[in-house]
Write an enzyme that holds these catalytic residues in place. Sequence first.
Site, PDB file in Angstrom:
ATOM      1  CG  ASP A  51     -30.066  -2.485  23.897  1.00 16.65           C
ATOM      2  OD1 ASP A  51     -30.473  -2.682  22.102  1.00 16.65           O
ATOM      3  OD2 ASP A  51     -28.557  -1.656  24.141  1.00 16.65           O
TER       4      ASP A  51
ATOM      5  CG  ASP B 189     -27.725   2.465  18.546  1.00 20.87           C
ATOM      6  OD1 ASP B 189     -28.732   3.294  19.130  1.00 20.87           O
ATOM      7  OD2 ASP B 189     -27.339   1.617  18.804  1.00 20.87           O
TER       8      ASP B 189
HETATM    9  C1  GLA Z   1     -26.940  -0.038  21.142  1.00 18.37           C
HETATM   10  C2  GLA Z   1     -28.785  -1.041  19.984  1.00 18.37           C
HETATM   11  C3  GLA Z   1     -28.201  -2.006  19.553  1.00 18.37           C
HETATM   12  C4  GLA Z   1     -26.807  -2.574  19.267  1.00 18.37           C
HETATM   13  C5  GLA Z   1     -25.635  -1.398  19.903  1.00 18.37           C
HETATM   14  C6  GLA Z   1     -24.243  -1.681  19.230  1.00 18.37           C
HETATM   15  O1  GLA Z   1     -26.689  -0.911  22.125  1.00 18.37           O
HETATM   16  O2  GLA Z   1     -29.310  -0.677  21.296  1.00 18.37           O
HETATM   17  O3  GLA Z   1     -28.970  -2.643  19.146  1.00 18.37           O
HETATM   18  O4  GLA Z   1     -26.528  -2.041  17.961  1.00 18.37           O
HETATM   19  O5  GLA Z   1     -25.544  -0.768  19.735  1.00 18.37           O
HETATM   20  O6  GLA Z   1     -23.176  -1.385  19.958  1.00 18.37           O
END
Ligand code: GLA
Length: 723
Positions: free
Chosen positions: A543, A473
């Site tokens: 997301d 990420d």
């Molecule tokens: C980001 C990712 C999510 C999750 C969060 C965790 O927003 O896109 O899928 O992994 O971080 O903090």
Amino acid sequence: MIEFNETNKIFYLSGKSFSYLIWIDPNGYLVNLHYGGRIESDDLTYFDMRTRPISFSPIPPDADHWFTLDIAGQEYGSYGQGDFRTPSVILCREDGDASSRFHYERHVIYDGAPALEGMPHCRKGGQTLALVLRDVLSGAKITLNYTVYEQFGILVRNAEIECGAQPVCLKRAHSFCADLPEGEYEAVCLHGRHCAERTPERVPLGHGTYTVSSTRGASSHQMNPFLALAERGCTETHGSVFAALLIYSGSYELSAEKSQTGGVRLCGGIQSLNFSKKMAPGEKFVTPQVALCHSDGGFGALSRAYHDFIRETILPPALAYARRPIVINNWEATYFQFDNEKLCKLADEAAELGVDTLVLDDGWFGKRNDDTSGLGDWFVNEDKLQGGLSAVIEHCKRLGLKFGLWFEPEMISEDSDLYRAHPDWAIGKADVPRCTGRNQLVLDMTRPEIVDGVFEQVSNILSTYAISYVKWDMNRHISEFYSAKLPADQQGEFSHRYILGVYALAERLQRAFPNVFFEGCSGGGGRFDAGMLYYFPQFWTSDDTDAYERAKIQWGTSYAYPLSAMSCHVSVCPNHQTGRTTPFETRGAIASLGAFGYELSPAALSEKERELVKQQIKAYRELEPLLQRGDLFRISNPFESNLFCVAVVSKDKKEAYAVGMQIHAVPADTDHRLRLAGLEEGALYEIAELGLKLHGSTLMHAGVLKPNLPDFGSFVWHLKAIG
Ligand code: GLA
């Protein structure tokens, strides 16, 4: 195919859907004679504009007649010699003079594509023309690489800039410049924001410059490194469209400049705003690659060309068409609130449903119980996971489940052991308060010792535990473009060096752990680009897991990127991002148009939904080869109509998969005809769900009846050729 005609001095580059003609003119300037639909190898030197004077256009001292760079189609735009359009490169000497005048020096044509060290690039195939130019004013040598992928209709370009005898400051280093013929164009970009990535926007291109760019240190949610120029009226199925797609993940710029003649300069590469590089004699700088595409078959053909190209030359070859893990990710199921017991329960339920990997998301490391601490401390949070990670992994193993883990390798929390030990490892100045984003700072990936430190920590986890999957990420953008270790006159390289550091880490980790599957992520799809796809065969698309929003995001993403690159999960309703409720079947149908998985706790599902999960997984596994290799046809646009519909058709047209979603219920409406696309006209298809047997021609020209559905109701049709 690439040919050079010694007599008329024209290079003929052609692929399935384009020809690109470059002429070495009598004064040694390279002039673009044509980029567009495929043509024969005719002599187009009649486009020479030497006989037609144009006022207010400077004539270079070594040019004859009326030749002027002001209007001639150029391969790499120069500065200070009468080309007033966007320059491709600025080479500023010590006395401040930055003019450049490029002359052809030599060329080579070879099979294959150039390999870019430390940067993503096309891995194989193609035929390349390397054109070497000399800047007669600074002495710099510039090699323009053109790799033709005939079968895809794609032309890949980049530039290598080598400093001559005098040092220069490189203030711009674009990957390409393509001067397109006069026309009435419309520009299409993929803009967005967190949870709403890659929304297509189409505007008429007027005079002046239209730019898509990112200055965020990442390709960004806000504007994808893709720019298309379509002729007015171009549709999904008809019309001419050009596009540029950068194979790069850092700050970038792409622009289209309509000039006085009506021609358009399409150009771009690394973002110029925060880029400069001092070059010593003989030093070389290599720009990222760009994939240019021209289609005569509208946006649909353009996208299919990019899909094939990315699958065949960009994605990690061993994984491009491999069975992807069907994961269940605990993020939306638990957020930071989990312990071993909860995870083991989740694993039990997941295994029962047929999922094959449990992915433990954010919060398993350091002292991280929320997003204020712990990033950079890549060791197990034993307070939270009593019994350690092994207990969960062993539990998964007993259930036949594989295990995946989330990392955010480029980040550091101020509240972390790593920060306490190395406050200077964060970007910016340790003694000047810095901007935070999601309470975190960014590690200075320009520094090899930091890349080494992260590598050690992450590889320690990956070699200690049985981990088959990593979600990488990146949850904030860069604000202070400053490294404590770079000398003042190299700070202008910071942004590019940052992304090279990311690439280096990704490459090293993948080499060290060839059996670990890496998925990319950046707060959803914030770094969803062809550069990242070189390392990660799939990227978390957004997301936002709401089926309606996702259908739109996936629609926009598919302009350039194949379905198999889009990681798509089914989540619970009311949806956590929008509060909307959509049918479970619809969530499954939309998520099936990508690398499939779940983002939920099965315990939150009804018995019926759990049964549906089992069916969805089984159906997905059967469809996977088609989804990974097939051709995508966008049939009904959710931005412009009440229906989202796409179909994937196998290359041999024997099989197809169509998914549709009606956005809002329409009262007292009748069923409407829906025309499919991409099928074999003469083949007879069976659509089991509709109990129909119809020919491809009938399905495409007469259509089938699409039922009137409730809000967000969907349909899924499998078409099988039976004769
Ligand atoms: C980001 C990712 C999510 C999750 C969060 C965790 O927003 O896109 O899928 O992994 O971080 O903090």
